[in-house]
Scaffold this motif. Sequence first.
Motif, PDB file in Angstrom:
ATOM      1  N   SER A  16       0.827  -1.208   0.000  1.00 57.93           N
ATOM      2  CA  SER A  16       0.000   0.000   0.000  1.00 57.93           C
ATOM      3  C   SER A  16       0.858   1.253   0.000  1.00 57.93           C
ATOM      4  O   SER A  16       0.496   2.265  -0.577  1.00 57.93           O
ATOM      5  N   GLN A  20       1.054   4.686  -3.384  1.00 59.84           N
ATOM      6  CA  GLN A  20       0.534   5.939  -2.875  1.00 59.84           C
ATOM      7  C   GLN A  20       1.256   7.158  -3.426  1.00 59.84           C
ATOM      8  O   GLN A  20       1.419   8.143  -2.739  1.00 59.84           O
ATOM      9  N   ASN A  71      -2.760   8.039  -5.432  1.00 59.86           N
ATOM     10  CA  ASN A  71      -2.659   6.587  -5.297  1.00 59.86           C
ATOM     11  C   ASN A  71      -2.219   5.899  -6.589  1.00 59.86           C
ATOM     12  O   ASN A  71      -2.769   4.874  -6.978  1.00 59.86           O
TER      13      ASN A  71
END
Length: 141
Positions: A16, A20, A71
Amino acid sequence: MKKWMALGAMICLAASAIAQTTLQVTVKNIKGHKGDILVGLFDNDKDFPRNAKEGKIAKATADQVTVVFENLKPGKYAVSVLHDANQNKDMDKNKLGIPKEGFGFSNNAMGAVGPPSFEKAQFDLQPDQKDKDISIDMKYM
């Protein structure tokens, strides 16, 4: 078992964090303050410059506007911009095929006749890159 769960959680967090990256696109030299500025983000040459992966619309109310894409995953990207003065979501051209509305591309790339290639307009987002800012100068014929 707890070690595997902890390892899985760390991998998810790392993945993640990679996805980003924020891209800030500033469009400059906008002539006329009516209509919209359409900004398209592309991640491959097959779709460039027609079928954007993601698009943003800003009102043409100033000499420059900024849009943000969030993102984004690491990779190769290109941006195209259209000053859609009459808000018909298409580039208007004269009888000779010359654009009647402003346009621009990342790297301020230009094609000899027509739009530049994806390769000329592309830029990289690196895995460790958090933010990237690019600037595009509008062209009017």
